[in-house]
Scaffold this motif. Structure first.
Motif, PDB file in Angstrom:
ATOM      1  N   GLU A   4       0.803  -1.215   0.000  1.00  0.00           N
ATOM      2  CA  GLU A   4       0.000   0.000   0.000  1.00  0.00           C
ATOM      3  C   GLU A   4       0.838   1.267   0.000  1.00  0.00           C
ATOM      4  O   GLU A   4       0.292   2.357  -0.150  1.00  0.00           O
ATOM      5  N   THR A  21       3.404  -0.087 -10.938  1.00  0.00           N
ATOM      6  CA  THR A  21       3.843   0.984 -10.036  1.00  0.00           C
ATOM      7  C   THR A  21       3.027   2.255 -10.159  1.00  0.00           C
ATOM      8  O   THR A  21       3.135   3.139  -9.305  1.00  0.00           O
ATOM      9  N   ARG A  22       2.208   2.388 -11.208  1.00  0.00           N
ATOM     10  CA  ARG A  22       1.428   3.612 -11.383  1.00  0.00           C
ATOM     11  C   ARG A  22       0.305   3.703 -10.358  1.00  0.00           C
ATOM     12  O   ARG A  22      -0.358   2.720 -10.050  1.00  0.00           O
ATOM     13  N   HIS A  23       0.096   4.870  -9.819  1.00  0.00           N
ATOM     14  CA  HIS A  23      -1.095   5.169  -9.036  1.00  0.00           C
ATOM     15  C   HIS A  23      -1.338   6.675  -9.112  1.00  0.00           C
ATOM     16  O   HIS A  23      -0.521   7.420  -9.643  1.00  0.00           O
ATOM     17  N   ARG A 215       2.610   8.414  -1.847  1.00  0.00           N
ATOM     18  CA  ARG A 215       3.103   7.042  -1.665  1.00  0.00           C
ATOM     19  C   ARG A 215       1.975   6.016  -1.585  1.00  0.00           C
ATOM     20  O   ARG A 215       2.227   4.819  -1.707  1.00  0.00           O
ATOM     21  N   TYR A 216       0.746   6.472  -1.371  1.00  0.00           N
ATOM     22  CA  TYR A 216      -0.341   5.509  -1.191  1.00  0.00           C
ATOM     23  C   TYR A 216      -0.637   4.779  -2.495  1.00  0.00           C
ATOM     24  O   TYR A 216      -0.969   5.384  -3.506  1.00  0.00           O
ATOM     25  N   HIS A 217      -0.505   3.454  -2.463  1.00  0.00           N
ATOM     26  CA  HIS A 217      -0.652   2.589  -3.635  1.00  0.00           C
ATOM     27  C   HIS A 217      -1.878   1.719  -3.414  1.00  0.00           C
ATOM     28  O   HIS A 217      -1.864   0.825  -2.580  1.00  0.00           O
ATOM     29  N   THR A 218      -2.950   1.996  -4.143  1.00  0.00           N
ATOM     30  CA  THR A 218      -4.204   1.289  -3.892  1.00  0.00           C
ATOM     31  C   THR A 218      -4.061  -0.212  -4.118  1.00  0.00           C
ATOM     32  O   THR A 218      -3.517  -0.645  -5.138  1.00  0.00           O
TER      33      THR A 218
END
Length: 230
Positions: A4, A21-23, A215-218
């Motif tokens: 996350e 890696t995209r968000h 930095r939040y990665h769903t």
């Protein structure tokens, strides 16, 4: 990849890396994007497939003073009236989707340092959509086509192409239905005819490297739950 919290500050070496890696990026450096990079991204994205090669999209790339002017006009419109999109936004979702959407909102507000009960802070955060989250470039995607399911699929394919190509270049993006909230404002500012429907937009730029919000990665549901082989 199911973590996350991740950061990226380099280019992506492959489609797989770009996809994994995209968000959505919601804090940007003010550093402008060179014109040749934007030209490269959108020229390549034009190779996106569409229904019978119909290519329903038009792309409007907004920088500099025009970006500042349009941002102020959109923020003013958002403060004064509810959204007036060209097409109705979805109002109901399956229960599992509702859970994911609620979780996303909670995590984004937490990363932004906003209490869930702080309505004023949440409203101000929403208005950052119309400041393009500080990105130096705003993109608006329009169409002259009659809106239907298949045009929507085509537009979504085009958007995905842009998001991945931007990630390849080391750029961050945030796709925003909110940028289609006030189509009349966008048309007037950009000098577009009435038949140009403003569907959505995105913010694009270099991610702010020290941002916890960025930095939040769903997370995603597992392949075991969503894939079925016959």
């Amino acid at each position: 990849m199911n973590t996350e919290l991740i950061s990226f500050h380099t280019t992506a070496a492959s489609v797989s890396e770009a996809l994994e890696t995209r968000h959505s990026i919601r804090e940007y450096l003010s550093k402008p994007i060179p014109d040749e990079i934007l030209q490269r991204i959108f020229s390549k994205a034009l190779r996106t497939p569409s229904w019978k090669n119909s290519q329903p999209w038009k792309v409007h790339i907004v920088n500099g003073n025009k970006r500042e002017e349009l941002s102020k006009e959109l923020i003013e419109a958002a403060r004064q009236s509810p959204p007036r999109p060209e097409t109705s936004w979805p109002e109901s979702y399956p229960s599992d989707a509702k859970r994911r959407m609620f979780d996303l909102g909670m995590k984004i507000y937490e990363a932004a340092g906003i209490e869930r009960k702080d309505k004023d802070a949440r409203n101000e955060f929403m208005l950052r959509n119309f400041a393009f989250f500080g990105a130096p470039t705003a993109i608006f995607i329009t169409t002259k086509f009659e809106l239907n399911y298949y045009v929507g699929i085509d537009m979504g394919c085009f958007l995905q192409s842009v998001l991945l190509l931007a990630r390849e270049e080391g750029l961050g993006t945030c796709a925003q239905a909110a940028l289609g909230s006030f189509p009349d404002v966008v048309r007037k500012s950009l000098g577009l005819p009435e038949e140009d429907k403003v569907i959505l937009g995105l913010s694009i730029g270099y991610p702010k490297p020290d941002s916890e919000l960025n930095r939040y990665h769903t997370p995603r549901e597992s392949s075991e739950d969503l894939l079925r082989f016959y």
